[in-house]
Design a protein around this motif. Structure first.
Motif, mmCIF file in Angstrom:
data_model
loop_
_atom_site.group_PDB
_atom_site.id
_atom_site.type_symbol
_atom_site.label_atom_id
_atom_site.label_comp_id
_atom_site.label_asym_id
_atom_site.label_seq_id
_atom_site.Cartn_x
_atom_site.Cartn_y
_atom_site.Cartn_z
ATOM 1 N N GLY A 595 0.976 -1.323 0.045
ATOM 2 C CA GLY A 595 0.170 -0.134 0.074
ATOM 3 C C GLY A 595 0.738 1.579 0.144
ATOM 4 O O GLY A 595 2.360 1.041 -0.017
ATOM 5 N N SER A 632 -4.788 4.241 -5.761
ATOM 6 C CA SER A 632 -5.549 3.932 -5.150
ATOM 7 C C SER A 632 -4.765 2.963 -3.539
ATOM 8 O O SER A 632 -3.541 3.828 -3.642
ATOM 9 C CB SER A 632 -5.550 1.762 -5.121
ATOM 10 O OG SER A 632 -5.792 1.336 -4.479
ATOM 11 N N VAL A 634 -4.476 1.321 -1.005
ATOM 12 C CA VAL A 634 -3.464 -0.460 -0.750
ATOM 13 C C VAL A 634 -3.666 -0.397 -2.435
ATOM 14 O O VAL A 634 -4.854 -0.345 -3.175
ATOM 15 C CB VAL A 634 -5.083 -0.750 -0.279
ATOM 16 C CG1 VAL A 634 -4.158 -2.434 -0.487
ATOM 17 C CG2 VAL A 634 -5.022 -0.775 1.128
ATOM 18 N N ARG A 636 -3.770 -2.543 -5.973
ATOM 19 C CA ARG A 636 -5.014 -3.737 -5.947
ATOM 20 C C ARG A 636 -4.743 -5.699 -6.063
ATOM 21 O O ARG A 636 -5.557 -6.267 -6.032
ATOM 22 C CB ARG A 636 -5.901 -2.532 -7.346
ATOM 23 C CG ARG A 636 -6.951 -1.527 -6.714
ATOM 24 C CD ARG A 636 -7.194 -1.318 -8.378
ATOM 25 N NE ARG A 636 -6.308 -1.088 -8.929
ATOM 26 C CZ ARG A 636 -6.751 -0.839 -10.446
ATOM 27 N NH1 ARG A 636 -8.968 -0.643 -10.006
ATOM 28 N NH2 ARG A 636 -6.158 -0.403 -11.132
ATOM 29 N N TYR A 641 -6.850 -6.431 -0.506
ATOM 30 C CA TYR A 641 -7.254 -5.097 -0.933
ATOM 31 C C TYR A 641 -9.001 -5.620 -1.360
ATOM 32 O O TYR A 641 -9.089 -6.432 -1.575
ATOM 33 C CB TYR A 641 -6.910 -4.909 -2.636
ATOM 34 C CG TYR A 641 -7.727 -4.382 -3.362
ATOM 35 C CD1 TYR A 641 -7.218 -3.018 -2.942
ATOM 36 C CD2 TYR A 641 -8.668 -4.281 -3.817
ATOM 37 C CE1 TYR A 641 -8.151 -1.723 -3.625
ATOM 38 C CE2 TYR A 641 -9.887 -3.597 -4.799
ATOM 39 C CZ TYR A 641 -9.192 -2.225 -4.918
ATOM 40 O OH TYR A 641 -10.207 -1.480 -4.825
ATOM 41 N N ASN A 648 -9.365 1.346 2.289
ATOM 42 C CA ASN A 648 -9.332 0.409 0.831
ATOM 43 C C ASN A 648 -10.323 -0.014 0.967
ATOM 44 O O ASN A 648 -11.050 -0.085 0.678
ATOM 45 C CB ASN A 648 -9.283 -0.973 2.178
ATOM 46 C CG ASN A 648 -8.505 -2.623 1.422
ATOM 47 O OD1 ASN A 648 -7.622 -2.665 0.162
ATOM 48 N ND2 ASN A 648 -8.137 -3.169 1.630
#
Length: 814
Positions: A595, A632, A634, A636, A641, A648
């Motif tokens: 992440g 994002s 986190v 993916r 995820y 998240n």
């Protein structure tokens, strides 16, 4: 305004109400104060009775150190408790759990006091030995004060004759449950009689005096407030009513149809003066303009203001009001973009308006009530990292307000209660805000230098606590040298449900696991404050920051880097604080930090060229972090995820700001522009659809979620917009110190003096300059012509060799 083809009848409710202090920042229950009085008030006064607030101690010793000993949350004093039954809503409590804990108080008598008594108002299971300093500071035991009740009681100890002068008393704990609470302490002569406590609430109901039978105006006076308030409205048909309820959201929805009663009765815990203006009949395709006035002052002044407001015939008043409105509108903030950025102006002006209007009062901190800018008016409380981003957003609107926001979260170096004002995540946004402010002002301009001198000592103390090197901070408790923030808040980077962070708390591993972001941002802050210390000539401070940078960088590289996963890891330690291994996800064995936290050493600026390439590739991989709506939180591709989390599965803007600036440090301006451009498109699409300013965006739908009038962590969209589309803006990475910067009035020429931190990696570093579009520009660095890329009309991306650490940048259209 009626844009339909049929006439419409409408009504307008204008409300006036007063907000009073509440039990806590999240409570809607009013706080009750107490007044201390004496049975024989005359004898109390002539006898020199003294009442002392329990927080006015000379010293407070808990006998055992706690992590929060010098970082009390929300700017509380050490040992402070809040609630009803105290002099101003605050008392002293919880410090007596450990035997030997003590609170010392100094009473000064102007004259001798006969038959003196020491009085303490106490509740809970407190048990104290009362001591008094005598000759040669020898402590004399006076007696034992004990309480075992859940209600307040006054406990007295007879002292006899006290001479005029200074008297030092110490309350030493004999041990207890830690639930004791002290409301006040006093010295009083016997002749004063019993001490009496009167509890007082707040009166929400004002007295109301109509201005004139023929005019629409009221003068309001609330019993607990010294000022008078005047409200007036320019309407012919209206009713004045009262709504007796603590809130309107639900109550008015259920009672809006009541057009009969002058008083709408609810829970009576609040009062709203309701000006009910109706009917407002709008013809097809028409509008009605209503004008109102709110004023504060003495009654005579309010009446004079009202007389001016209602002066003249209606047509003349309308003309005068329109002129005043147009004049006021000229000072309203609005972005002034290049033509290519005007498409985004609607959504950005909504964000600016939300940021400016998210203000609440009263918010309690440091024994005072302050006006505060929360991330949303729903929260009348402090937020350290949200407010740092609010300050960054305000910097695009008004640097003065940005600096006020900064100062609100700093404490003086001698403050024994808090190294800074802390509520929530330990993300030191105030240091980043200060850096951006100084670069905007020109760090070595008179304004910039004044700001640095004003805030540097406080920021240094902030940093020392963050780095585990001051005021009893426990952040550097692990032998690896990695920082651990969990003693102060559950959230390391603001990302509530970030997978490894959530796991650490579920498994109760807070004492043995370190995240990455805390150490990485300590490095970044040391670099920033090293610039400031250098500007002030503080060589020892500069040396100290450099030592920290080396120490923390080595700790991350040695213990946190996972070569196989290509990320920096959460690190698990043994019970003695020695590092064991990376934290892995079970049962698949994947690194648990796939992440943004695992990439934050990029932001710190410590990665070698190979790691830089590897981490940047992950950041912009469409299968990992790079989504159609932004970065994002986190990865993916991680097995943990989710698509239904708060962070998240979502895109938030604050950490995108960090990586946006980092791309400039790494000499990747196109990547920086990509982050900003995608954020602006995501924001604009949602705001045009819903008119809302949301917290975050779901990756699967691209739609906004969370609170709908949010500033806080969403303010980076204004920063991206100003940097890319608004002429007159110089934007650098983190490793730049803008000594001076100036644009001409047309924003067709810029001159800036810039210093960069030495970089061991040979390459480029970049900056963005937004100039007025439609001109042909040339750029010079230290008098030599240099090339640049014009990413969009007016936005110049300039890359400079890392071998040159200081110079003058000139851009001109001539």
């Amino acid at each position: 305004m009626n844009n339909t083809a049929r006439p419409v009848s409408a009504a307008l409710h204008s409300m006036a109400s007063m907000n009073f202090p509440t039990l806590s920042n999240y409570s809607d229950e009013s706080l009750h104060r107490i007044h201390v009085e004496w049975e024989n008030s005359k004898e109390a006064k002539t006898g020199g009775a003294v009442v002392k607030h329990p927080l006015d101690y000379e010293s407070l010793d808990f006998a055992r150190q706690t992590p929060a000993n010098h970082l009390m949350p929300d700017g509380f004093y050490r040992g402070e408790v809040r609630g009803n039954g105290f002099m101003d809503g605050s008392g002293l409590g919880g410090f007596a759990r450990n035997a030997g804990a003590s609170a010392c108080y100094v009473f000064t008598l102007n004259a001798a006091m006969r038959d003196a008594r020491f009085i303490i108002r106490l509740r809970g299971s407190g048990c104290f030995c009362l001591k008094k300093n005598g000759i040669n500071n020898h402590e004399k035991k006076i007696g034992v004060l004990k309480s075992g009740h859940g209600r307040f009681e006054n406990i007295e100890c007879w002292l006899g004759l006290l001479q005029a002068g200074r008297h030092v008393f110490t309350l030493e704990s004999l041990g207890g449950e830690g639930d004791e609470e002290i409301a006040f302490l006093a010295l009083a002569p016997a002749a004063a009689g019993d001490v009496r406590v009167r509890e007082a609430g707040w009166s929400h109901q004002p007295s109301c005096v109509p201005y004139d039978d023929a005019k629409a105006g009221q003068i309001l006076k609330y019993p607990d407030v010294s000022q008078h308030y005047g409200i007036a409205w320019d309407a012919k048909q209206f009713e004045t009513r009262r709504i007796l309820n603590k809130e309107l959201d639900c109550f008015l929805r259920h009672n809006v149809h009541d057009h009969v009663h002058e008083t709408l009765q609810g829970d009576t815990a609040g009062h709203f003066s309701n000006i009910f203006i109706r009917p407002l009949v709008l013809a097809p395709r028409s509008r009605i303009v209503l004008r109102g006035l709110a004023w504060k002052g003495a009654p005579a002044q309010i009446k004079r203001t009202f007389a001016t407001f209602f002066e003249g015939a209606p047509e003349k008043r309308a003309e005068r009001f329109e002129f005043a409105h147009a004049r006021a509108r000229r000072s309203v903030f609005s972005f002034r973009p290049n033509p290519g950025g005007k498409h985004f102006a609607f959504s950005q002006d909504r964000m600016a308006a939300t940021t400016l209007s998210n203000a609440v009062f009263p918010v309690y901190t440091q024994r005072q009530y302050v006006r505060h800018r929360p991330p949303g008016r729903w929260w009348n409380s402090l937020y350290t990292w949200d407010s740092g981003f609010i300050g960054l957003g305000l910097l695009e609107i008004d640097p003065r307000q940005a600096e006020e926001n900064l100062a609100q979260y700093l404490t003086s170096p001698g403050n024994p209660h808090a190294a800074f004002i802390q509520h929530g995540s330990m993300v030191p946004m105030q240091i980043h805000l200060a850096h951006e402010l100084w670069n905007r002002l020109g760090a070595e301009s008179p304004e910039g230098e004044k700001s640095i001198r004003m805030h540097y000592d406080s920021l240094r103390r902030y940093y020392r606590f963050l780095s585990g090197d001051g005021d009893g901070s426990t952040l550097r408790s692990l032998k690896s040298g990695l920082l651990r923030p969990w003693d102060y808040f559950y959230n390391s980077g603001g990302w509530d449900d970030y997978p490894p962070q959530r796991y650490v708390h579920e498994k109760k591993q807070e004492a043995s696991v370190s995240p990455v972001i805390t150490t990485a941002l300590a490095i970044r802050c040391a670099r920033t404050l090293g610039f400031a210390a250098g500007a002030l000539g503080l060589k020892d401070d500069v040396s100290g920051y450099e030592n920290d940078i080396r120490f923390f960088s080595s700790a991350l590289e040695e213990h946190s880097w996972d070569e196989s996963a290509g990320v920096y890891s959460y690190v698990l330690h043994d019970r003695n604080g020695r590092p064991l291994r990376a934290l892995y996800h079970e049962p698949d064995g994947a690194n648990f930090n796939m992440g943004l936290d695992g990439l934050f050493p990029l932001v710190a600026g410590i990665c070698n060229a190979r790691k830089q390439r590897r981490l940047v590739a992950q950041l912009f991989s469409p299968s990992r972090f790079w989504t159609p709506v932004g970065l994002s939180a986190v990865d993916r591709s991680a097995p943990y995820y989710r698509n239904d989390g708060y962070w998240n599965g979502s895109v938030w803007f604050p950490h995108q700001w960090f990586f946006w600036k980092t791309m400039l440090d790494l000499g990747r301006p196109a990547r920086a522009f990509a982050i900003a451009g995608r954020a602006l498109k995501t924001w604009d699409t949602e705001v045009r659809e819903s008119y809302h300013c949301f917290e975050h965006f779901l990756i699967e739908t691209g739609r906004g979620c969370g609170w709908h009038q949010f500033s806080g962590l969403s303010t980076p969209v204004m920063i991206f917009y100003a940097a890319c589309h608004c002429p007159g803006r110089l934007t650098t990475g983190f490793d730049a110190w803008v000594a001076s910067v100036g644009f001409n009035k047309k924003n067709t020429r810029m001159n800036a003096s810039i210093k960069f931190r030495p970089c061991p990696i040979s390459g480029r570093r970049s900056l963005l300059v937004c100039m007025k579009s439609g001109h042909n520009y040339h750029a010079e660095w230290n008098g030599k012509k240099i090339a640049f890329d014009e990413l969009i009309p007016g936005l110049l991306a300039i890359s400079l060799p890392t071998s040159e650490c200081e110079g003058t940048l000139t851009i001109d259209s001539g």
